[in-house]
Design an enzyme around this catalytic site. Structure first.
Site, PDB file in Angstrom:
ATOM      1  N   ARG A  52      -7.935   5.706  -3.674  1.00 46.50           N
ATOM      2  CA  ARG A  52      -8.571   4.389  -3.304  1.00 46.50           C
ATOM      3  C   ARG A  52     -10.144   4.409  -3.621  1.00 46.50           C
ATOM      4  O   ARG A  52     -10.871   5.498  -3.592  1.00 46.50           O
ATOM      5  CB  ARG A  52      -8.411   4.059  -1.928  1.00 46.50           C
ATOM      6  CG  ARG A  52      -6.889   3.379  -1.635  1.00 46.50           C
ATOM      7  CD  ARG A  52      -6.822   2.699  -0.335  1.00 46.50           C
ATOM      8  NE  ARG A  52      -7.265   3.716   0.803  1.00 46.50           N
ATOM      9  CZ  ARG A  52      -8.238   3.684   1.380  1.00 46.50           C
ATOM     10  NH1 ARG A  52      -9.285   3.059   1.144  1.00 46.50           N
ATOM     11  NH2 ARG A  52      -8.703   4.624   2.197  1.00 46.50           N
ATOM     12  N   LYS A 193      -2.776  -1.850  -0.502  1.00 42.07           N
ATOM     13  CA  LYS A 193      -3.554  -1.815   0.572  1.00 42.07           C
ATOM     14  C   LYS A 193      -4.313  -2.980   0.521  1.00 42.07           C
ATOM     15  O   LYS A 193      -4.753  -3.562   1.463  1.00 42.07           O
ATOM     16  CB  LYS A 193      -4.485  -0.571   0.495  1.00 42.07           C
ATOM     17  CG  LYS A 193      -3.888   0.327   0.923  1.00 42.07           C
ATOM     18  CD  LYS A 193      -3.305   0.655   2.338  1.00 42.07           C
ATOM     19  CE  LYS A 193      -2.869   1.764   2.742  1.00 42.07           C
ATOM     20  NZ  LYS A 193      -2.050   2.025   4.053  1.00 42.07           N
ATOM     21  N   HIS A 212      -1.366  -0.004  11.519  1.00 43.15           N
ATOM     22  CA  HIS A 212      -1.206   1.299  10.433  1.00 43.15           C
ATOM     23  C   HIS A 212      -0.650   2.314  10.977  1.00 43.15           C
ATOM     24  O   HIS A 212      -1.026   3.220  11.444  1.00 43.15           O
ATOM     25  CB  HIS A 212      -2.753   1.467   9.834  1.00 43.15           C
ATOM     26  CG  HIS A 212      -2.740   2.650   8.710  1.00 43.15           C
ATOM     27  ND1 HIS A 212      -3.764   3.476   8.495  1.00 43.15           N
ATOM     28  CD2 HIS A 212      -1.777   2.450   7.583  1.00 43.15           C
ATOM     29  CE1 HIS A 212      -3.334   4.380   7.454  1.00 43.15           C
ATOM     30  NE2 HIS A 212      -2.298   3.538   7.092  1.00 43.15           N
ATOM     31  N   SER A 229      -4.325   9.417   6.813  1.00 50.41           N
ATOM     32  CA  SER A 229      -3.522  10.207   5.856  1.00 50.41           C
ATOM     33  C   SER A 229      -3.484  11.722   5.929  1.00 50.41           C
ATOM     34  O   SER A 229      -4.555  12.395   6.399  1.00 50.41           O
ATOM     35  CB  SER A 229      -4.476  10.017   4.221  1.00 50.41           C
ATOM     36  OG  SER A 229      -3.716  10.636   3.181  1.00 50.41           O
ATOM     37  N   LYS A 233       2.659  10.804   9.467  1.00 48.67           N
ATOM     38  CA  LYS A 233       3.181   9.625   9.792  1.00 48.67           C
ATOM     39  C   LYS A 233       4.535   9.423   9.164  1.00 48.67           C
ATOM     40  O   LYS A 233       5.532   9.259   9.785  1.00 48.67           O
ATOM     41  CB  LYS A 233       2.364   8.443   9.475  1.00 48.67           C
ATOM     42  CG  LYS A 233       0.960   8.167  10.115  1.00 48.67           C
ATOM     43  CD  LYS A 233       0.670   6.671  10.016  1.00 48.67           C
ATOM     44  CE  LYS A 233       0.575   6.095   8.623  1.00 48.67           C
ATOM     45  NZ  LYS A 233      -0.299   6.817   7.696  1.00 48.67           N
ATOM     46  N   THR A 234       4.480   9.768   7.655  1.00 45.90           N
ATOM     47  CA  THR A 234       5.704   9.580   7.005  1.00 45.90           C
ATOM     48  C   THR A 234       6.666  10.450   7.391  1.00 45.90           C
ATOM     49  O   THR A 234       7.918  10.439   7.471  1.00 45.90           O
ATOM     50  CB  THR A 234       5.425   9.640   5.115  1.00 45.90           C
ATOM     51  OG1 THR A 234       4.547   8.341   5.236  1.00 45.90           O
ATOM     52  CG2 THR A 234       6.552   9.288   4.688  1.00 45.90           C
ATOM     53  N   ASP A 248       4.384   3.125   7.176  1.00 52.45           N
ATOM     54  CA  ASP A 248       3.180   2.943   7.042  1.00 52.45           C
ATOM     55  C   ASP A 248       2.496   1.470   7.596  1.00 52.45           C
ATOM     56  O   ASP A 248       1.395   1.615   8.012  1.00 52.45           O
ATOM     57  CB  ASP A 248       2.578   2.773   5.850  1.00 52.45           C
ATOM     58  CG  ASP A 248       1.144   3.403   5.217  1.00 52.45           C
ATOM     59  OD1 ASP A 248       0.588   4.059   6.004  1.00 52.45           O
ATOM     60  OD2 ASP A 248       0.604   2.371   4.505  1.00 52.45           O
ATOM     61  N   ARG A 313       1.630  11.444  -4.987  1.00 51.48           N
ATOM     62  CA  ARG A 313       2.307  10.423  -4.211  1.00 51.48           C
ATOM     63  C   ARG A 313       3.616  10.029  -4.595  1.00 51.48           C
ATOM     64  O   ARG A 313       3.948  10.194  -5.907  1.00 51.48           O
ATOM     65  CB  ARG A 313       1.672   9.108  -4.160  1.00 51.48           C
ATOM     66  CG  ARG A 313       0.273   9.397  -3.302  1.00 51.48           C
ATOM     67  CD  ARG A 313       0.381   9.274  -1.803  1.00 51.48           C
ATOM     68  NE  ARG A 313      -0.905   9.020  -1.041  1.00 51.48           N
ATOM     69  CZ  ARG A 313      -0.789   8.838   0.361  1.00 51.48           C
ATOM     70  NH1 ARG A 313       0.119   8.379   0.878  1.00 51.48           N
ATOM     71  NH2 ARG A 313      -2.220   8.918   0.898  1.00 51.48           N
TER      72      ARG A 313
END
Length: 524
Positions: A52, A193, A212, A229, A233-234, A248, A313
């Site tokens: 980003r 996003k 988030h 990041s 999480k994932t 997410d 990704r």
């Protein structure tokens, strides 16, 4: 065609509307936008932008939102005049080529859903966002009168001296016109996003707490996984047999939690079948791989390569994960995990937080970047704080999200845990990364109640409540000071991290709720 203000000119575009995955892959290959990997995924490269560009993101300063947005270093204002110039550039650009459009929506709970109309100049980006958001089946397409429209054209560039932008890149959100413009960057995460930013503005107006975080469900009820990041999480939400709600972005309403999206966006660096089997198997035909190097002859993805970026990704629909909750909804969570990759090696692998501590750590949103993994970092780890674990995507004051977070915790008696997925026994370069199987065991113990009846000890620097035993985890790892070779070195590093927390929290200290017990989070 949606009736969004100012977009009637789009009715004359050559548009491929609501193409399904196979057709979009064919279009992408035909136009040489990407390559097919051995596993069937579409592999694309996003050029100089592999992440980003937060400094190039703007919210239009216009009457409908001017008094509500938290203007500053995160939410950069853009004038309506500048936005209109960018819109004219975008429309002229779109008229010169075919475009791909999709009717989608965000929010698995229909009471809070946001209709979206996404227009892109690249077939692969249309596939990307189709797989990540919620999709309409072709025979049941709904015609919405007033969706939020997103126009994305990587090869449309701003002229900074004319358009009032910082650079040629722009991500501009106009809430009054329900319109987003994205240009000058091919990184598709900007689309995702931008939608999350919009939901972070709209959902609080409906009494819904936007988050988030990842979410799953199973024995012990729903669980949430907050984290920046690289904190897991994932990975952690998809491990084991607990059904995945989402990886997410979620909303927490009076009825429970719901996924804002319909897909997953997993980091791929060092991905392996052994450690993350569900994600490995999800990367197949219909998935998009961003910036993953392919072996020349075999077309096998090389997940260990950072040739293009460490931020490799994979985007895929949530139904590619076994046992996923495809309706995207779950009950009120009973356990909440704050994930942090502490490269200082100070925080314990797991600790239970009081209400005051939970609010304190929610506002700080801590993790660490590791020296040597990013340009510009020195020999020491770098502390990173992102308030509410979502600072770049919060258009409102962080204190408003804190108030909603606290209300939810109090109403539903959720237990909050701080989980260090980073280093133990010393900082990066001295200690070692906490093994994934230990982190998973600790989370499972929290979820099934195994940590409820054990003895706890208060950690001396952050006042954290640490369990002294847990199934399948060596006891000497639970208290970090025991794993360090030198007590003095541990205490020196702990004080250094405390100083960083104090400095960051100073932004919010004056407004922090006065009724929360300060001894829980103010350090000795």
């Amino acid at each position: 065609m949606p009736k969004t203000q100012g977009l009637s000119i789009l009715s004359g575009l050559q548009s491929f509307h609501n193409l399904l995955a196979a057709a979009l892959v064919e279009e992408a290959i035909r136009h040489q936008e990407g390559f097919l990997a051995e596993n069937g995924a579409l592999v694309v490269y996003t050029g100089r932008f592999t992440g980003r560009s937060p400094q190039d993101k703007y919210i239009v300063h216009e009457p409908s939102v001017a008094s509500e947005i938290e203007w500053g270093p995160v939410n950069h204002p853009l004038s309506e005049e500048s936005f209109n110039r960018l819109l004219n550039r975008m429309i002229t650009h779109l008229q010169s080529r075919p475009v791909y459009s999709q009717n989608l929506w965000a929010g698995a709970d229909a009471r809070y859903a946001l209709p979206l109309f996404v227009v892109t100049t690249h077939a692969w980006q249309s596939l990307f966002i189709r797989q990540l958001l919620l999709r309409s089946e072709p025979s049941y397409l709904v015609q919405w009168d007033d969706p939020f429209t997103i126009l994305c054209a990587p090869d449309c560039f701003a002229v900074p001296e004319e358009d009032g932008t910082r650079s040629e890149t722009f991500i501009a959100i106009h809430f009054g016109q329900r319109l987003v413009l994205i240009g000058g960057t091919a990184y598709a995460g900007e689309i995702k996003k931008a939608v999350f930013t919009i939901m972070n503005y709209l959902l609080p107006q409906k009494g819904v707490f936007p988050m988030h975080c990842a979410a799953n469900t199973g024995n012990g009820g729903s669980a949430l996984f907050f984290g920046l990041s690289g904190t897991g999480k994932t990975t952690l939400s998809a491990l084991g047999e607990r059904p995945l709600i989402g990886d997410d972005e979620h909303g927490w309403s009076d009825e429970g939690v719901f996924n804002i999206e319909g897909g997953c966006y997993a980091k791929c660096i060092h991905l392996s079948r052994a450690s993350e089997p569900h994600i490995w198997e999800a990367i197949r035909f219909g998935a998009v791989l961003e910036n993953v190097e392919l072996e020349k002859d075999t077309r096998r993805p090389d997940y260990n390569s950072d040739r293009y970026t460490e931020n490799t990704r994979a985007a895929y629909p949530i139904e590619f994960i076994p046992h996923a909750v495809t309706c995207g909804k779950g009950d009120h969570p009973k356990n909440i995990f704050f994930l942090t990759a502490d490269a200082f090696g100070v925080l314990p692998p797991i600790s239970r937080l009081s209400l005051g501590q939970a609010c304190y750590h929610f506002l700080n949103g801590y993790t660490a970047k590791v020296a040597g993994t990013e340009r510009g970092l020195g020999k020491e780890p770098e502390a990173v704080f992102s308030t509410c674990f979502a600072e770049p995507f919060l258009p409102l004051s962080p204190l408003r999200y804190l108030t909603m977070f606290r209300e939810k915790l109090t109403s539903h008696a959720a237990t909050v845990w701080l989980v260090n997925t980073g280093w133990i026994g010393g900082p990066y370069g001295v200690g070692k990364r906490i093994p994934l199987e230990y982190t998973q065991a600790l989370i499972e113990a929290a979820l099934d109640g195994a940590l409820g009846g054990v003895e706890y000890q208060t950690e001396p620097f952050f006042g954290l409540s640490v369990p002294l035993q847990a199934p399948r985890v060596p006891t000497h790892l639970l208290l970090p000071q025991r794993a360090w070779p030198s007590k003095e070195a541990y205490e020196e590093m702990a004080r250094a991290l405390v100083r960083r927390f104090r400095e960051n929290f100073s932004r919010y200290a004056a407004a922090f709720p006065r009724d929360l017990p300060v001894e829980d989070f103010l350090f000795k």
